[in-house]
Design a protein around this motif. Structure first.
Motif, PDB file in Angstrom:
ATOM      1  N   ASP A  80       0.873  -1.173   0.000  1.00 49.17           N
ATOM      2  CA  ASP A  80       0.000   0.000   0.000  1.00 49.17           C
ATOM      3  C   ASP A  80       0.912   1.226   0.000  1.00 49.17           C
ATOM      4  O   ASP A  80       1.490   1.593   1.018  1.00 49.17           O
ATOM      5  CB  ASP A  80      -0.911  -0.032   1.231  1.00 49.17           C
ATOM      6  CG  ASP A  80      -2.011   1.021   1.155  1.00 49.17           C
ATOM      7  OD1 ASP A  80      -3.146   0.666   0.836  1.00 49.17           O
ATOM      8  OD2 ASP A  80      -1.705   2.207   1.403  1.00 49.17           O
TER       9      ASP A  80
ATOM     10  N   LYS B 233       2.011   5.340  -0.906  1.00 51.02           N
ATOM     11  CA  LYS B 233       1.476   6.703  -0.883  1.00 51.02           C
ATOM     12  C   LYS B 233       2.570   7.641  -1.370  1.00 51.02           C
ATOM     13  O   LYS B 233       3.713   7.514  -0.960  1.00 51.02           O
ATOM     14  CB  LYS B 233       1.096   7.112   0.539  1.00 51.02           C
ATOM     15  CG  LYS B 233       0.039   6.254   1.203  1.00 51.02           C
ATOM     16  CD  LYS B 233       0.642   5.104   2.005  1.00 51.02           C
ATOM     17  CE  LYS B 233      -0.417   4.294   2.720  1.00 51.02           C
ATOM     18  NZ  LYS B 233       0.144   3.072   3.365  1.00 51.02           N
TER      19      LYS B 233
ATOM     20  N   PHE C  37      -7.433  13.026  -0.244  1.00 48.94           N
ATOM     21  CA  PHE C  37      -6.570  11.844  -0.287  1.00 48.94           C
ATOM     22  C   PHE C  37      -7.237  10.874  -1.242  1.00 48.94           C
ATOM     23  O   PHE C  37      -8.419  10.578  -1.110  1.00 48.94           O
ATOM     24  CB  PHE C  37      -6.433  11.232   1.117  1.00 48.94           C
ATOM     25  CG  PHE C  37      -5.457  10.087   1.167  1.00 48.94           C
ATOM     26  CD1 PHE C  37      -4.110  10.339   1.334  1.00 48.94           C
ATOM     27  CD2 PHE C  37      -5.884   8.775   1.042  1.00 48.94           C
ATOM     28  CE1 PHE C  37      -3.182   9.293   1.363  1.00 48.94           C
ATOM     29  CE2 PHE C  37      -4.969   7.728   1.065  1.00 48.94           C
ATOM     30  CZ  PHE C  37      -3.621   7.991   1.235  1.00 48.94           C
ATOM     31  N   LYS C  38      -6.488  10.410  -2.225  1.00 48.29           N
ATOM     32  CA  LYS C  38      -7.109   9.581  -3.241  1.00 48.29           C
ATOM     33  C   LYS C  38      -6.231   8.408  -3.662  1.00 48.29           C
ATOM     34  O   LYS C  38      -5.002   8.497  -3.617  1.00 48.29           O
ATOM     35  CB  LYS C  38      -7.480  10.421  -4.454  1.00 48.29           C
ATOM     36  CG  LYS C  38      -6.341  11.132  -5.093  1.00 48.29           C
ATOM     37  CD  LYS C  38      -6.736  12.326  -5.977  1.00 48.29           C
ATOM     38  CE  LYS C  38      -7.916  12.155  -6.865  1.00 48.29           C
ATOM     39  NZ  LYS C  38      -8.176  13.407  -7.652  1.00 48.29           N
ATOM     40  N   ALA C  39      -6.857   7.345  -4.048  1.00 54.35           N
ATOM     41  CA  ALA C  39      -6.158   6.188  -4.621  1.00 54.35           C
ATOM     42  C   ALA C  39      -6.203   6.308  -6.129  1.00 54.35           C
ATOM     43  O   ALA C  39      -7.113   6.917  -6.680  1.00 54.35           O
ATOM     44  CB  ALA C  39      -6.846   4.900  -4.184  1.00 54.35           C
TER      45      ALA C  39
ATOM     46  N   ILE D 151      -5.089   1.572  -9.355  1.00 53.98           N
ATOM     47  CA  ILE D 151      -5.018   0.359  -8.537  1.00 53.98           C
ATOM     48  C   ILE D 151      -4.726  -0.855  -9.426  1.00 53.98           C
ATOM     49  O   ILE D 151      -5.440  -1.101 -10.390  1.00 53.98           O
ATOM     50  CB  ILE D 151      -6.328   0.161  -7.752  1.00 53.98           C
ATOM     51  CG1 ILE D 151      -6.568   1.381  -6.846  1.00 53.98           C
ATOM     52  CG2 ILE D 151      -6.295  -1.114  -6.944  1.00 53.98           C
ATOM     53  CD1 ILE D 151      -7.817   1.280  -6.006  1.00 53.98           C
TER      54      ILE D 151
ATOM     55  N   THR E  13      -1.042  -0.852  -4.602  1.00 59.52           N
ATOM     56  CA  THR E  13      -1.956   0.288  -4.706  1.00 59.52           C
ATOM     57  C   THR E  13      -1.197   1.578  -4.447  1.00 59.52           C
ATOM     58  O   THR E  13      -0.374   1.648  -3.537  1.00 59.52           O
ATOM     59  CB  THR E  13      -3.101   0.165  -3.676  1.00 59.52           C
ATOM     60  OG1 THR E  13      -3.787  -1.050  -3.900  1.00 59.52           O
ATOM     61  CG2 THR E  13      -4.080   1.328  -3.811  1.00 59.52           C
TER      62      THR E  13
ATOM     63  N   HIS F 134      -1.479   5.824  -3.774  1.00 61.12           N
ATOM     64  CA  HIS F 134      -2.348   6.902  -3.296  1.00 61.12           C
ATOM     65  C   HIS F 134      -1.612   8.225  -3.433  1.00 61.12           C
ATOM     66  O   HIS F 134      -0.387   8.277  -3.345  1.00 61.12           O
ATOM     67  CB  HIS F 134      -2.711   6.707  -1.831  1.00 61.12           C
ATOM     68  CG  HIS F 134      -3.375   5.420  -1.495  1.00 61.12           C
ATOM     69  ND1 HIS F 134      -2.680   4.237  -1.370  1.00 61.12           N
ATOM     70  CD2 HIS F 134      -4.668   5.128  -1.245  1.00 61.12           C
ATOM     71  CE1 HIS F 134      -3.529   3.260  -1.060  1.00 61.12           C
ATOM     72  NE2 HIS F 134      -4.738   3.773  -0.976  1.00 61.12           N
TER      73      HIS F 134
ATOM     74  N   VAL G  28      -0.985  11.818  -1.724  1.00 59.26           N
ATOM     75  CA  VAL G  28      -1.055  12.523  -0.441  1.00 59.26           C
ATOM     76  C   VAL G  28      -0.968  14.025  -0.704  1.00 59.26           C
ATOM     77  O   VAL G  28      -0.174  14.453  -1.542  1.00 59.26           O
ATOM     78  CB  VAL G  28       0.130  12.114   0.462  1.00 59.26           C
ATOM     79  CG1 VAL G  28      -0.019  12.738   1.850  1.00 59.26           C
ATOM     80  CG2 VAL G  28       0.270  10.613   0.552  1.00 59.26           C
TER      81      VAL G  28
END
Lengths: 349, 349, 349, 349
Positions: free
Chosen positions: A179, A181, A204-206, A209, A235, A237, A239
């Motif tokens: 995971d 970021k 805050f977004k993903a 994926i 994944t 993300h 920030v």
């Protein structure tokens, strides 16, 4: 002191390029002799980057190989995907050493590149020639090389955090979940809704994926460490910050290992590698703790209830994830001390 | 229109309390008749919150049950852990309905509470009496109740994102990994190095790995959904933003399910529940897309390469994760339309 | 309850337009019946704004006047400068009431418009027809009008903060200096280096010094208040935040006035105007204290050493500075209570 | 290369102290031999600052003068107001050179200090002894001095931006208005509501209007430049960012001067001063353009309509506004090249 090594930066108006300018300004054995931009050639670099006022006032040069050759011995390529594949061969032919910061030469299989990057791959002979420069894992290959492909930012943070455990078989590779970021500078300077302040601030977004182009690169390294194919869940993300990457990684532990065991293993694995810092028990790193520096900091938590280890690895995406590691590779290529020009203390706060 | 229901807020100087003030200002059937703070009683609420100038100018009341009873029929408790366990019984004895936003009555086992919260648990009889108010999963129990324990912010985002898949057996509960991220307001208004601007801005950090007090609450709900004990890996991170929670969740799929299958399952599961929005295929929600609203938005990605589903669930931690869900529970307790006073469009950008 | 007034929003994909959608969702007497975008007509509004999922799922309409007329009685124009000058006449001809949020009809002199906006001015007859809608200063003219030009964000914060002192002659207009600061959303949703996250985050910059197109608008209002031409020094800055404007204003006091005198004067001047809040002595407002609301908050400091007053005025640029004031004007035009649909408590934190 | 000069930092756990650690790590002639904190003596500095892991692992020393003397020749004092007034005399008595970063020795009048700082002033003999170290204006006095009082952050940005125009009589000192903005790190590391993330993020606020303790320091310098007493209007604002100060300054021009005249004057005035950069016509600096560096950048706009000049001056408050200028003063005191250890390129983005 003798003459310094001349260095050219192609793609000087991108964030990777301008970070090379910043870092190389304090390098004792190399100096930037040409800053190059195909799109802005002939204009002063301070036009787009007023922070360089009084520091670098020259006009941006063009990408022509022969012209570069007259000023420099080494070229850093900080161009977008799909450009280096065309430029690097010209520079190599001209007798220049090349360090490519883009993704064009990282994957050895043209098919894999085209699948994930949706672009035409570089010529296979050059793909073979390019040494993959994740400095801590492949220093021996980088030493003395003429053509280095600098790793991606996510793969750097991620695989430095996983390599020792995977190589030693302490975790089950099939259970690895990553995971990740990143700060926004990883997306470059191009203006789009995806880099628009009001869209990202307090958000805050993903994204991408299971589809990020760094996935095959991560799997290439982990497979090499494991000695067998590794497939991962990855994944990314975004920030609301400018710099910094954190990879939070999960895996099932094989055998009975405590956090202190992981710490011992990693400290031993990275012994003599000045830019990897293993945190003491009970502590994991935050991104700001490596901000502006070339460090990769790693910490551990082991959960007895689930039998899993959580590994936290952080870098500054523009330094260890791009320009800093590129200079580290330059140092290795030139057989210099790995830390030359890179001994920045993280900027805090 | 008749007289509105009188509502008291204990802990009005905390972020949960002041958000209740904001949201209830537009409630058609309830109104705040007393704002209460033990630490600031006798001072105007506008002293600490000038944004309420001209809106609520009264002095803060004291916590005394009899005094509250004269003004209100329902009490919201927005106090820190360890306070509600003492106050709620007094208010219930005085005949008030109580909605507790703290963690004091969420776990039914005093031992479990004391293990994770490091505080003395509430009296067991009150623990039994408190209905756990995750509105979408336990609406039937909340309807008509006098004493509701409002869920934690992380458990709300997380279990709404996992419940349908766990209950239907579509994912293997033993493989669930929860990577959660929160804005800073979740840490409350208390000043500490951990909430200091210069320490958090342009920074991303993990904290309380495997040790967050919301873990047993999440496992309580997931175990209920699974019909068997579930143990999870849960990591929390601090995002440099004020509001918003994202839970990124990973699990191994049982059987052959596509993203569209998950979407169909979740849409069916949450049919008639106005605050859960399931995103279409290829789309996952960002935290800003629910900012200031009571929505929980959920999206999916299925990776055929690894056989895992990635579930992204977002809420505004101060609304659906605290004050908003508390009002939703009030509506259910009073047998009103669930959406009263909560029909806010997310604030964007 | 009878049928609501139908409202169309042209430019629904801009920040002003989408804020109108948010605010009007809670209006008791008006409802948005058509969301319009020339560039995105035929696509769902949720494509660009997923936060509207489940709230507004319709496709965006086209700008055609006759089509609008079939659905709506009032049109809000949230289009860029130079567009409303062409559209508004068509809508007025079609019998629609029009509220224009752009700068196209604020200045009454075509020459002045063309000098500051570098665009062709609107037809002079329409310039004359448009009522300048700074609600607190010109409510009587707005009441019953069919065509209102909504003020700019900077002029709103600035002139509400200066009007009483200028009109009463308490300050010397020739000494007024306006130092204004704005969040980034004021620049709209267009992607450019000037709205790029990595360029603005952890950065503070001045722009358009003495050249901002809001200067003639500010001077128009101040001149009206002073009863004589006023020329001002006006600087704009970009703050790394999304919403909010602060104007910090300086002027030499005429006569002997204390802060409490200014407070009394302003409270009297704005009596009965629900959206202007005058702060008590010793307190000046911060932008977050009006965030998401239609308030304009004003505070004062008087310096005996220099004989100057410092006036601090704040608004949310997208609410009181755009969509909120536009709805306030709608309310006035329709002779409704000025606060309908606008009673939002500021979102804090 | 010979032995480096030993340097002690008292107050190493504050932001000024830890920035000295960062900057001095690259100084070629000085090295930090003792990091000192009265409150945290005996604990490792990495406990509070994990970013120093592997860089400085020693325990924090105590403030005792004799102990310091054994390790160092120069002491930097990064302590809060009211502490240096007690410590500096002890260190000077022990034969150490002292550079004080606090406000305790900046004002020469004890009465003025006590009026603005609300603390007991230092002994008058030491006030006289301390050389005021605004490097660009008073380099000659600093050269060879043993005791230097380092200027405040606001006075540095402000007076460097005003000094040439005031000294040459190009602006009327009575008309000067200073609108200053600072990042949050200027408030130090102490936790309070005033430094709380959720209170400052997405917020912009004014504070201490006409009451900031840097006002008499600014007036001291401007009066010195003008050769007559200058009284100013000075407002401070807090920007949601960590580092950076901008002073936007307004004054009425005497005579007929264009922006290019100011540029020429300032370039001439600061000739040979490597850390002041004057921007070309039409350009004013943003705070990020000096971030992490010791530069002070200055730009101009002249408004013919009002006869005023707007001067924009920016610094990094922790570098040129504190630790950087302190090192610049060390270099001057030791008669070294002014730029030693300070040749950092601003970090961008």
């Amino acid at each position: 002191m003798g003459k310094k090594l001349g260095v050219a930066i192609v793609g000087s108006t991108g964030y990777g390029g301008v970070e090379l300018v910043r870092l190389l300004a304090s390098h004792p054995l190399a100096e930037v002799t040409s800053v190059i931009s195909s799109s802005s050639a002939g204009t002063p670099i301070t036009e787009g980057y007023p922070h360089l006022t009084g520091i670098r006032e020259e006009l941006l040069d063009d990408v022509d190989a022969e012209a570069i050759k007259r000023k420099a011995d080494v070229v850093f390529l900080g161009t977008p995907a799909g450009v280096a594949s065309k430029l690097a061969p010209q520079y190599l032919e001209a007798g220049l050493k090349v360090i490519d910061l883009s993704g064009d030469f990282r994957l050895k299989s043209p098919g894999l590149y085209e699948q994930w990057y949706k672009k035409t791959a570089a010529d296979e002979s050059y793909l073979e020639q390019a040494v993959f420069g994740l400095s801590e894992l492949y220093a021996e290959k980088v030493r003395g090389a003429s053509f280095v492909s600098n790793p991606g930012c996510y793969p750097t943070a991620t695989t430095l955090g996983l390599a020792p455990a995977v190589r030693e078989g302490w975790i089950d590779p099939a259970t690895i979940i990553i995971d990740a970021k990143s700060g926004v500078s990883g997306a470059g300077r191009g203006a789009s809704l995806g880099t628009h302040y009001s869209e990202l601030n307090e958000n805050f977004k993903a994204y991408k994926i299971n589809q990020h182009q760094h996935i095959p690169e991560i799997e290439m390294i982990l497979s090499d460490m494991a000695g067998a194919p590794v497939v991962t869940t990855f994944t990314t993300h975004l920030v609301p910050m400018t710099r910094g990457i954190m990879s939070t990684m999960y895996a099932t532990i094989k055998g009975d290992r405590k956090a202190s065991d992981f710490i011992d293993l990693y400290r031993s694995f990275y012994e003599g590698r000045p830019f990897v810092r293993i945190r003491p028990e009970g502590q994991v790193p935050a991104t700001k703790e490596v901000w502006g520096s070339n460090y990769c900091d790693i910490g551990f938590a082991v959960d007895e209830r689930t039998g899993r280890v959580t590994i936290v690895s952080v870098i500054d995406n523009l330094v260890k994830g791009a320009a800093g590691q590129a200079i580290q590779n330059l140092n290795l290529m030139m057989d210099w001390d790995e830390t030359l020009g890179l001994q920045f203390v993280p900027v805090y706060p």
